[in-house]
Motif scaffolding. Sequence first.
Motif, PDB file in Angstrom:
ATOM      1  N   VAL A  51       5.114 -14.898 -22.703  1.00 10.50           N
ATOM      2  CA  VAL A  51       4.535 -15.616 -21.558  1.00 10.50           C
ATOM      3  C   VAL A  51       4.347 -17.085 -21.918  1.00 10.50           C
ATOM      4  CG1 VAL A  51       2.468 -15.811 -20.095  1.00 10.50           C
ATOM      5  CG2 VAL A  51       3.333 -13.561 -20.743  1.00 10.50           C
ATOM      6  N   LEU A  52       4.629 -17.950 -20.956  1.00 12.78           N
ATOM      7  CA  LEU A  52       4.428 -19.385 -21.162  1.00 12.78           C
ATOM      8  C   LEU A  52       2.935 -19.702 -21.237  1.00 12.78           C
ATOM      9  CD1 LEU A  52       5.280 -22.353 -21.240  1.00 12.78           C
ATOM     10  CD2 LEU A  52       5.177 -22.345 -18.738  1.00 12.78           C
ATOM     11  N   LEU A  53       2.538 -20.301 -22.352  1.00 17.39           N
ATOM     12  CA  LEU A  53       1.136 -20.713 -22.507  1.00 17.39           C
ATOM     13  C   LEU A  53       1.084 -22.144 -23.027  1.00 17.39           C
ATOM     14  CD1 LEU A  53      -0.142 -17.349 -23.921  1.00 17.39           C
ATOM     15  CD2 LEU A  53      -0.938 -18.420 -21.807  1.00 17.39           C
ATOM     16  N   CYS A  54      -0.003 -22.804 -22.687  1.00 17.31           N
ATOM     17  CA  CYS A  54      -0.181 -24.211 -23.053  1.00 17.31           C
ATOM     18  C   CYS A  54      -1.460 -24.337 -23.864  1.00 17.31           C
ATOM     19  CB  CYS A  54      -0.318 -25.076 -21.794  1.00 17.31           C
ATOM     20  SG  CYS A  54       1.031 -24.854 -20.613  1.00 17.31           S
ATOM     21  N   ARG A  55      -1.366 -25.011 -25.013  1.00 13.74           N
ATOM     22  CA  ARG A  55      -2.585 -25.260 -25.798  1.00 13.74           C
ATOM     23  C   ARG A  55      -3.208 -26.535 -25.262  1.00 13.74           C
ATOM     24  NH1 ARG A  55      -4.548 -26.365 -31.071  1.00 13.74           N
ATOM     25  NH2 ARG A  55      -2.658 -27.415 -31.765  1.00 13.74           N
ATOM     26  N   ARG A  56      -4.427 -26.420 -24.789  1.00  7.28           N
ATOM     27  CA  ARG A  56      -5.048 -27.467 -23.998  1.00  7.28           C
ATOM     28  C   ARG A  56      -5.370 -28.714 -24.823  1.00  7.28           C
ATOM     29  NH1 ARG A  56      -7.109 -26.699 -19.258  1.00  7.28           N
ATOM     30  NH2 ARG A  56      -8.978 -27.923 -19.701  1.00  7.28           N
ATOM     31  N   ALA A  57      -4.970 -29.872 -24.269  1.00 15.19           N
ATOM     32  CA  ALA A  57      -5.304 -31.150 -24.910  1.00 15.19           C
ATOM     33  C   ALA A  57      -6.617 -31.704 -24.376  1.00 15.19           C
ATOM     34  CB  ALA A  57      -4.178 -32.151 -24.664  1.00 15.19           C
ATOM     35  N   LEU A  58      -7.132 -31.100 -23.304  1.00 12.09           N
ATOM     36  CA  LEU A  58      -8.326 -31.631 -22.639  1.00 12.09           C
ATOM     37  C   LEU A  58      -9.472 -30.630 -22.713  1.00 12.09           C
ATOM     38  CD1 LEU A  58      -6.651 -33.009 -19.356  1.00 12.09           C
ATOM     39  CD2 LEU A  58      -7.030 -34.215 -21.515  1.00 12.09           C
ATOM     40  N   GLU A  59     -10.687 -31.140 -22.645  1.00  8.35           N
ATOM     41  CA  GLU A  59     -11.851 -30.273 -22.483  1.00  8.35           C
ATOM     42  C   GLU A  59     -11.915 -29.820 -21.028  1.00  8.35           C
ATOM     43  OE1 GLU A  59     -13.429 -29.105 -24.879  1.00  8.35           O
ATOM     44  OE2 GLU A  59     -13.155 -30.513 -26.525  1.00  8.35           O
ATOM     45  N   ALA A  86       3.516 -25.934 -13.841  1.00 12.00           N
ATOM     46  CA  ALA A  86       4.402 -25.514 -14.936  1.00 12.00           C
ATOM     47  C   ALA A  86       5.277 -26.677 -15.391  1.00 12.00           C
ATOM     48  CB  ALA A  86       5.271 -24.337 -14.489  1.00 12.00           C
ATOM     49  N   GLU A  87       5.675 -27.516 -14.441  1.00 13.01           N
ATOM     50  CA  GLU A  87       6.521 -28.662 -14.809  1.00 13.01           C
ATOM     51  C   GLU A  87       5.696 -29.746 -15.523  1.00 13.01           C
ATOM     52  OE1 GLU A  87       9.085 -30.095 -11.730  1.00 13.01           O
ATOM     53  OE2 GLU A  87      10.065 -31.520 -13.116  1.00 13.01           O
ATOM     54  N   GLU A  88       4.518 -30.050 -14.984  1.00 16.51           N
ATOM     55  CA  GLU A  88       3.700 -31.105 -15.595  1.00 16.51           C
ATOM     56  C   GLU A  88       3.239 -30.718 -16.997  1.00 16.51           C
ATOM     57  OE1 GLU A  88       1.579 -33.007 -11.591  1.00 16.51           O
ATOM     58  OE2 GLU A  88       0.362 -31.995 -13.089  1.00 16.51           O
ATOM     59  N   GLU A  89       2.835 -29.465 -17.151  1.00 17.81           N
ATOM     60  CA  GLU A  89       2.216 -29.074 -18.420  1.00 17.81           C
ATOM     61  C   GLU A  89       3.231 -28.629 -19.457  1.00 17.81           C
ATOM     62  OE1 GLU A  89      -1.231 -26.596 -18.081  1.00 17.81           O
ATOM     63  OE2 GLU A  89      -2.017 -27.716 -16.366  1.00 17.81           O
ATOM     64  N   ALA A  90       4.390 -28.140 -18.993  1.00 13.37           N
ATOM     65  CA  ALA A  90       5.333 -27.549 -19.963  1.00 13.37           C
ATOM     66  C   ALA A  90       6.790 -27.964 -19.741  1.00 13.37           C
ATOM     67  CB  ALA A  90       5.228 -26.024 -19.913  1.00 13.37           C
ATOM     68  N   GLY A  91       7.029 -28.878 -18.784  1.00 13.23           N
ATOM     69  CA  GLY A  91       8.400 -29.350 -18.562  1.00 13.23           C
ATOM     70  C   GLY A  91       9.332 -28.295 -18.012  1.00 13.23           C
ATOM     71  N   LEU A  92       8.766 -27.287 -17.351  1.00 14.84           N
ATOM     72  CA  LEU A  92       9.559 -26.151 -16.880  1.00 14.84           C
ATOM     73  C   LEU A  92       9.796 -26.267 -15.374  1.00 14.84           C
ATOM     74  CD1 LEU A  92      10.681 -23.393 -17.800  1.00 14.84           C
ATOM     75  CD2 LEU A  92       8.454 -22.416 -17.229  1.00 14.84           C
ATOM     76  N   LEU A 127      11.200 -26.121 -23.373  1.00 16.82           N
ATOM     77  CA  LEU A 127       9.846 -26.531 -22.993  1.00 16.82           C
ATOM     78  C   LEU A 127       9.530 -27.906 -23.569  1.00 16.82           C
ATOM     79  CD1 LEU A 127       8.024 -23.145 -23.706  1.00 16.82           C
ATOM     80  CD2 LEU A 127       8.894 -23.983 -21.503  1.00 16.82           C
ATOM     81  N   ARG A 128       8.601 -28.592 -22.925  1.00 22.53           N
ATOM     82  CA  ARG A 128       8.174 -29.913 -23.394  1.00 22.53           C
ATOM     83  C   ARG A 128       6.702 -30.054 -23.019  1.00 22.53           C
ATOM     84  NH1 ARG A 128       7.213 -33.468 -20.219  1.00 22.53           N
ATOM     85  NH2 ARG A 128       8.543 -32.697 -18.546  1.00 22.53           N
ATOM     86  N   GLU A 135       0.557 -28.442 -27.129  1.00 18.04           N
ATOM     87  CA  GLU A 135       1.681 -27.624 -27.573  1.00 18.04           C
ATOM     88  C   GLU A 135       1.946 -26.620 -26.453  1.00 18.04           C
ATOM     89  OE1 GLU A 135       2.186 -24.572 -31.428  1.00 18.04           O
ATOM     90  OE2 GLU A 135       0.289 -25.609 -31.060  1.00 18.04           O
ATOM     91  N   VAL A 136       3.197 -26.270 -26.227  1.00 16.77           N
ATOM     92  CA  VAL A 136       3.512 -25.226 -25.244  1.00 16.77           C
ATOM     93  C   VAL A 136       4.489 -24.250 -25.878  1.00 16.77           C
ATOM     94  CG1 VAL A 136       3.077 -26.652 -23.200  1.00 16.77           C
ATOM     95  CG2 VAL A 136       5.362 -26.621 -24.193  1.00 16.77           C
ATOM     96  N   ALA A 137       4.389 -22.988 -25.512  1.00 14.74           N
ATOM     97  CA  ALA A 137       5.251 -21.986 -26.139  1.00 14.74           C
ATOM     98  C   ALA A 137       5.289 -20.719 -25.292  1.00 14.74           C
ATOM     99  CB  ALA A 137       4.723 -21.648 -27.534  1.00 14.74           C
ATOM    100  N   LEU A 138       6.348 -19.956 -25.480  1.00 14.39           N
ATOM    101  CA  LEU A 138       6.391 -18.586 -24.962  1.00 14.39           C
ATOM    102  C   LEU A 138       5.822 -17.689 -26.054  1.00 14.39           C
ATOM    103  CD1 LEU A 138       9.989 -18.599 -23.454  1.00 14.39           C
ATOM    104  CD2 LEU A 138       7.870 -18.349 -22.145  1.00 14.39           C
ATOM    105  N   LEU A 139       4.726 -17.005 -25.754  1.00 14.37           N
ATOM    106  CA  LEU A 139       4.045 -16.227 -26.783  1.00 14.37           C
ATOM    107  C   LEU A 139       4.032 -14.741 -26.455  1.00 14.37           C
ATOM    108  CD1 LEU A 139       1.026 -18.566 -27.612  1.00 14.37           C
ATOM    109  CD2 LEU A 139       3.220 -18.377 -28.788  1.00 14.37           C
ATOM    110  N   ARG A 140       4.075 -13.945 -27.522  1.00 19.56           N
ATOM    111  CA  ARG A 140       3.968 -12.493 -27.408  1.00 19.56           C
ATOM    112  C   ARG A 140       2.510 -12.077 -27.474  1.00 19.56           C
ATOM    113  NH1 ARG A 140       8.492 -13.028 -30.505  1.00 19.56           N
ATOM    114  NH2 ARG A 140      10.316 -12.159 -29.464  1.00 19.56           N
TER     115      ARG A 140
END
Lengths: 185, 185
Positions: A51-59, A86-92, A127-128, A135-140
């Motif tokens: 699943v696409l997940l984003c590690r948050r840069a913001l509080e 999805a596009e703004e946060e992960a370039g998808l 992803l970007r 950081e963004v990634a597809l995670l298990r």
Amino acid sequence: MRYCSECAGAVSLQSLEYDSRKRYRCNTCSRVHYLNPKIVVGCVAYFEDRVLLCRRALEPDRGLWALPAGFIEEGESLEEAAAREAEEEAGLKLDLQRLELYSLLSLPDINQVWMTFRIELPREPTLRAGPESLEVALLREGDLKVNDWAFSVHLGNRPVVLFEQIRTKRFSVHTWSVGGKKTAV
Amino acid sequence: MRYCSECAGAVSLQSLEYDSRKRYRCNTCSRVHYLNPKIVVGCVAYFEDRVLLCRRALEPDRGLWALPAGFIEEGESLEEAAAREAEEEAGLKLDLQRLELYSLLSLPDINQVWMTFRIELPREPTLRAGPESLEVALLREGDLKVNDWAFSVHLGNRPVVLFEQIRTKRFSVHTWSVGGKKTAV
């Protein structure tokens, strides 16, 4: 709310005809200013068992992982908002026509309604990380611990159910509410 | 929006860091004022082959028939809003736990999202028209003509589908969008 956004006059809470709630009304121009819950739209984009997940840069919850999500903007449909996040946060880039409703969560204590859409990605995406993500990634499922998730309430505190649904490709729209006068999870 | 609701200073559209849209920001206190679509919640309450409808006492579409519906209030869940509208407009008390999501409609051109819930009534209810209704009734499919409906977009312009679903008790959540950049009905 203290002043009228149209004329800068002072507002006060007033009883209106045919309205059971008091409303902020301008003492000068009589305009009524309604306050309503806001919509947060999230996106479950998955490829195989990840699943696409984003590690948050913001509080809040900087450094933790979350689904791409944010407030819907004026002029957007729900699906457009999910795809934009999805596009703004992960370039998808997502195909709007393939987004399906995943869940619907009322959070009356903070005046938000969270709506999540799901989409199966047709191929491994590039992803970007956007400015809101470290950081963004597809995670298990096994890649994250319970404490690594931000806002897991978004998933009914059940990331395990999400991964199970993705494995089996059997989804049902989960509608629930947390907080407020009645709590039904 | 012309003035800040917190300090009455003039606002202007400004570009913010990490934000693709210009926002209304106060020139005096720097507060940012976000504008977002609002949620309208509606209710399909049915008994046997009849659906609760309200003949509108207010414009727009005064005199036409609509599902009980209205803006969700601060502090409410979606289901609480649906039940409140049914009670205010038709004097009907609903069991929140039995409300199921029926449909989800984005109307980006008017910055609204309409969410409709359905509920099967356990018995023939006693109805009472509220101040926003000229008349309330449980109506059959044949009781109304196409032009008798207000806001039939709320039902995807398909009241016929609603009655078919009620007859067969087979529902699926219909999610769609009308207007905006992309139209998918």
